[in-house]
Write an enzyme that holds these catalytic residues in place. Structure first.
Site, PDB file in Angstrom:
ATOM      1  CB  SER A 100      -0.816   0.082   0.905  1.00  0.00           C
ATOM      2  OG  SER A 100      -1.833   0.832   0.858  1.00  0.00           O
ATOM      3  CG  ASP A 243      -2.487   3.763  -1.495  1.00  0.00           C
ATOM      4  OD1 ASP A 243      -2.863   4.294  -2.661  1.00  0.00           O
ATOM      5  OD2 ASP A 243      -2.445   3.688  -0.903  1.00  0.00           O
ATOM      6  CG  ASP A 245      -2.834  -0.258  -2.228  1.00  0.00           C
ATOM      7  OD1 ASP A 245      -1.990   1.474  -2.374  1.00  0.00           O
ATOM      8  OD2 ASP A 245      -3.429  -1.079  -2.403  1.00  0.00           O
ATOM      9  CG  ASP A 247      -5.607   1.199  -1.051  1.00  0.00           C
ATOM     10  OD1 ASP A 247      -4.953   1.650  -0.666  1.00  0.00           O
ATOM     11  OD2 ASP A 247      -5.830   0.044  -0.187  1.00  0.00           O
TER      12      ASP A 247
END
Length: 483
Positions: A100, A243, A245, A247
């Site tokens: 993440s 960010d 990834d 999410d």
């Protein structure tokens, strides 16, 4: 290394921590779980971090070696696309290789169940034991898997556009993926809806070293420095950054960075109004316990049922799946995670970018926020991070907080015993006349988070209360350490 914590398995990429053996053993453990439950099909995704693609293909080979039917995305994709793919393609399990918004030396391994929800404790408790058992077992890896057709990614963007349902013509947006997976998704979505998108060129390339940011976390102002420069250079009011990834999304409007809570409140209002206009009356909104209470009066006024869950978006996705008799209006957490609709069951920054852009077309975000403060009250929040010498010291402070007799603390609520229907979890709530403070220990790192939350009739009063409570929790912790 964190083993199936709030965000799955996560650790620094080094031998003996998060390395090839960790990925192989985790995959073997998940495969054993699948065999135990008669499951066969697994979908694997990965982000733009160093080694993510290698780890994803290693994981695929282990699942294949265990007799599973394995599918892998052919390029880095946002984490919500994995959730979407599991649901859309009828998969039994999903895995995404990502850490993440952590620093570049980290990577991680998240597991999803067939409903597209990141595995909840009743699953991860079993997985943890199976992964431990797999550590010394032989691993049979077979490089055999099917690449997911590119069309699935195009369908995802089209499906998200339908959920957003907006005409963004005339809107200018500066966007940065912070070297992550959003690069091929967010600009395409916003342009499909009619917006003019100015990309932060230096941050568009996939690069796991995140060379142009001090941190790839859009909650942190340091991640948004180039975004702000582009906004100023091109005279654009709205800036969005996702960010690695994709999410979580950070939002800047007219040089003001909105907090995750403020964005959540604005989107809640917009989506509640839209839901009520549709004539339906079985709506629900879901938030984590450490997320702003400002949506509470909004839900009460509109007849929307408000649910609270422990920290971690998996609990939001899981609750939505368990209440299919209700219409899911919106789910959010203070750490910049948002979701609506039925496409995915994890926070989705691609979708959230579309929703924020829609809001910006419909009203002035800062003016609307002020209107809501005047109507609902000035709800202000602040996150305080405590760092200690060891994990044991952290847990000792946390245990002593449960018994605190500090002045002005009216009540201590221990969520580990269950409270108000919320799933038991390691969180304390300290009640004061002027507000409340939620406290959570890391459990794996020498850190503890305190979420200070206040409400007042004026902004000045709220700011004063926030400062007072911040000082109180710091003093309480310091007194515990001094004993």
């Amino acid at each position: 290394m964190i083993l199936f914590g709030t965000g799955g398995i996560r650790g620094i990429m080094r031998e003996g921590e998060f390395d090839e053996k960790t990925v192989a053993v985790a995959s073997k453990g998940v495969a054993e779980y699948m065999k135990m439950n008669g499951l066969k099909r697994v979908l694997i995704a990965y982000d733009t971090r160093n080694n993510s693609e290698k780890f994803a293909k290693l994981s695929a080979s282990v699942f294949s070696g265990e007799g599973m039917e394995v599918y892998v995305f052919g390029e880095p994709v946002p984490t919500p696309v994995l959730s979407y793919g599991v649901r859309k393609l009828g998969m039994d399990m999903g895995v995404v290789i990502t850490a993440s918004h952590n620093p570049p030396e980290y990577n991680g391994y998240k597991v999803y169940t067939s409903n597209g929800v990141q595995a909840v404790p009743e699953v991860t408790d079993v997985l943890t034991e199976l992964v431990k058992q797999a550590w010394n077992q032989p691993i049979n890896a077979v490089e055999k898997y099917t690449v997911v057709p590119r069309e699935v990614l195009d369908e995802y963007i089209s499906d998200v556009a339908k959920v957003v349902n907006a005409d963004l013509k005339g809107l200018k947006v500066v966007y940065s993926p912070l070297h992550g997976t959003g690069a091929k998704f967010v600009p395409k979505l916003l342009r499909m809806l009619g917006a003019e998108v100015i990309e932060v060129t230096e941050q568009i390339e996939h690069n796991g070293n995140f060379p142009t940011v001090k941190t790839p976390n859009p909650e942190d102002d340091r991640a948004l420095e180039l975004l702000r420069k582009y906004m100023e250079k091109h005279n654009v009011d709205l800036g969005l950054a996702t960010d690695p990834d994709a999410d979580r999304v950070g939002v800047v409007i007219k040089d003001v960075r909105l907090t995750g809570n403020q964005v959540g409140v604005l989107l809640s209002k917009m989506l509640i109004d839209s839901y009520l206009e549709s004539g339906r009356n079985k709506g629900m909104l879901v938030k984590t316990i450490v997320t702003t209470d400002m949506v509470r009066p909004m839900c009460e006024e509109s007849g929307i049922q408000l649910f609270e869950v422990p920290t971690g978006f998996k609990f939001i996705g899981d609750l939505v799946e368990r209440h299919k008799e209700l219409d899911f209006v919106f789910g959010f957490e203070e750490s910049c995670g948002y979701l609506t609709g039925d496409l995915a069951r994890d926070k989705d920054a691609v979708l959230a970018c579309g929703l924020v852009a829609k809001a910006a077309v419909n009203f002035d975000l800062l003016d609307r926020m002020e209107e809501l403060y005047k109507k609902c009250g000035y709800y202000l929040e602040k996150l305080i991070n405590f760092e200690f010498k060891s994990v044991n010291q952290t847990l000792d402070v946390y245990e002593k907080l449960k018994q605190t007799k500090a002045k002005d603390v009216k009540e201590v609520i221990d969520y580990s015993r269950g409270y108000n229907g919320v799933i038991p979890n390691d969180t304390l709530r300290l009640e004061f006349d002027s507000g409340r403070i939620f406290v959570r220990p890391s459990g794996t790192e020498p850190k503890m988070k305190a979420y200070v939350m206040v409400k007042a009739d004026t902004k000045e009063h709220a700011i004063s209360n926030l400062e007072q409570l911040e000082n109180k929790i710091k003093n309480i912790v310091n007194e515990i350490l001094a004993c």
